[in-house]
Design a protein around this motif. Sequence first.
Motif, short mmCIF file in Angstrom:
data_model
loop_
_atom_site.label_atom_id
_atom_site.label_comp_id
_atom_site.label_asym_id
_atom_site.label_seq_id
_atom_site.Cartn_x
_atom_site.Cartn_y
_atom_site.Cartn_z
N PHE A 172 0.71 -1.31 -0.09
CA PHE A 172 0.00 -0.16 0.10
C PHE A 172 0.92 1.17 -0.11
CE2 PHE A 172 0.75 -1.82 4.19
CZ PHE A 172 1.16 -0.75 4.92
N PHE A 173 0.41 2.69 -0.24
CA PHE A 173 1.29 3.79 -0.50
C PHE A 173 0.94 4.60 0.77
CE2 PHE A 173 0.35 2.32 -4.77
CZ PHE A 173 1.62 2.30 -5.35
N ASN A 203 10.61 -0.02 -10.02
CA ASN A 203 10.07 0.82 -11.42
C ASN A 203 8.68 1.03 -11.24
OD1 ASN A 203 8.38 -0.02 -14.00
ND2 ASN A 203 10.48 0.34 -14.68
N TRP A 204 8.42 2.47 -11.56
CA TRP A 204 7.00 3.05 -11.23
C TRP A 204 5.87 2.51 -12.19
CZ3 TRP A 204 3.58 4.43 -8.16
CH2 TRP A 204 2.25 5.11 -8.62
N LYS A 205 6.37 2.46 -13.37
CA LYS A 205 5.27 1.54 -14.37
C LYS A 205 4.96 0.32 -13.98
CE LYS A 205 4.56 0.83 -19.22
NZ LYS A 205 5.20 0.64 -20.78
N GLY A 206 5.99 -0.52 -13.78
CA GLY A 206 5.42 -1.95 -13.20
C GLY A 206 4.67 -1.92 -12.03
N ALA A 207 5.09 -1.14 -10.93
CA ALA A 207 4.41 -0.88 -9.63
C ALA A 207 3.03 -0.43 -9.84
CB ALA A 207 5.31 -0.27 -8.72
N ARG A 208 2.73 0.47 -10.63
CA ARG A 208 1.46 0.94 -10.78
C ARG A 208 0.48 -0.02 -11.57
NH1 ARG A 208 1.62 5.79 -14.95
NH2 ARG A 208 2.32 4.01 -16.40
N ASN A 209 1.28 -0.73 -12.68
CA ASN A 209 0.32 -1.63 -13.20
C ASN A 209 -0.20 -2.81 -12.32
OD1 ASN A 209 0.45 -0.48 -15.52
ND2 ASN A 209 2.29 -1.47 -16.35
N PHE A 210 0.71 -3.18 -11.39
CA PHE A 210 0.47 -4.27 -10.26
C PHE A 210 -0.30 -3.86 -9.37
CE2 PHE A 210 2.16 -6.75 -6.62
CZ PHE A 210 1.37 -7.96 -6.95
N ALA A 211 -0.24 -2.60 -8.86
CA ALA A 211 -1.26 -1.93 -7.97
C ALA A 211 -2.72 -1.90 -8.57
CB ALA A 211 -0.77 -0.61 -7.66
N ARG A 212 -2.63 -1.66 -9.68
CA ARG A 212 -4.11 -1.73 -10.66
C ARG A 212 -4.61 -3.16 -10.35
NH1 ARG A 212 -2.58 2.90 -15.19
NH2 ARG A 212 -2.94 4.62 -13.79
N ARG A 213 -3.85 -3.96 -10.79
CA ARG A 213 -4.44 -5.24 -10.84
C ARG A 213 -4.97 -6.11 -9.60
NH1 ARG A 213 0.17 -6.19 -14.06
NH2 ARG A 213 1.24 -7.32 -12.40
N ILE A 218 -4.06 3.78 -5.66
CA ILE A 218 -2.84 4.66 -5.78
C ILE A 218 -3.21 6.17 -5.60
CG2 ILE A 218 -1.11 5.33 -7.58
CD1 ILE A 218 -1.90 2.80 -9.02
N PRO A 219 -2.83 6.90 -4.39
CA PRO A 219 -3.05 8.38 -4.22
C PRO A 219 -2.78 9.11 -5.44
CG PRO A 219 -2.02 7.25 -2.33
CD PRO A 219 -1.73 6.22 -3.34
N VAL A 220 -3.25 10.36 -5.68
CA VAL A 220 -3.15 11.14 -6.88
C VAL A 220 -1.65 11.62 -6.53
CG1 VAL A 220 -3.63 13.15 -7.87
CG2 VAL A 220 -5.40 11.62 -7.42
N TRP A 221 -1.48 12.03 -5.27
CA TRP A 221 0.02 12.67 -5.01
C TRP A 221 1.25 11.81 -5.32
CZ3 TRP A 221 3.42 10.89 -1.57
CH2 TRP A 221 3.09 9.96 -0.62
#
Length: 288
Positions: A172-173, A203-213, A218-221
């Motif tokens: 979590f963030f 790697n932010w792109k990978g972490a973001r995709n994993f978080a969505r799955r 993902i907080p906007v900030w």
Amino acid sequence: MTTPEISFEFFPPQSLAASFRLWDTVQTLAPLEPRFVSVTYGAGGTTRELTRDAVSTLHNSSGLSVAAHLTCVNASRQETLEIADGFAKAGVKDIVALRGDPPKGQDQFVPHPDGFANSVELIEALASTGKFGIRVGAYPDKHPEAQDFAADIDWLKAKLDAGADEALTQFFFEAETFFRFRDACAKAGIDKPIVPGILPIENWKGARNFARRCGTHIPVWVENAFEKAVRDDREDLLATALCTELCSDLIDGGVDKLHFYTLNRPELTRDVCFALGITPKAELQNVA
């Protein structure tokens, strides 16, 4: 600030180069004296044999306490319990018991005709052997398949009541996400340890995709900060700072254990641990 106990998650290597990477990761992090390390299963049980081999190698050569992941996917009850028994015979005393992700190409989990229907059945069977300490997964943000947040809490309680000893959360963030979850668990009568899972973002792109799955909010900030850091080539600096701040906030809130998802890339995890005052205490023993 109190120094927390730590643990690390690795995944099994699928190539010679990945094997060296795993061993480098172990050598980097083992001197921090984790209370245990765990080795994952791939989706659909695809790395079952690799996981077994990695667990055995780490157990025999590293001097670390190793927990093996075990899932219900694509295996009968007999096959799953034979794998568990193999771990026990190898001296492995801890299992992270999970339902497991569906095999690639499938949208939902379908039990094996002769297999465990869910993680609670798996936990009950493992607990009945008396051979293992059992850890399970938990979701501070609602699991994508759960009806609602309360259903997630009820399911976690069922897993712990079935014989599990401890829960490890999804990443979590924000610390408040974990505190809200911890409070809800306590209100539901859960009194076993719940350890926050920490993902140093390599790697932010990978972490973001994993978080969505996996349903992680993902907080906007956070999104804005990483997009700017990537543009400025300061992604690692931001990742280390935010992860350290998250862990510090958790510790200030009474957390005494942290579980790091290393992705077999130890540098950020090591740097965060150093920033928290967790320093090397011993060298990894040599392999004969």
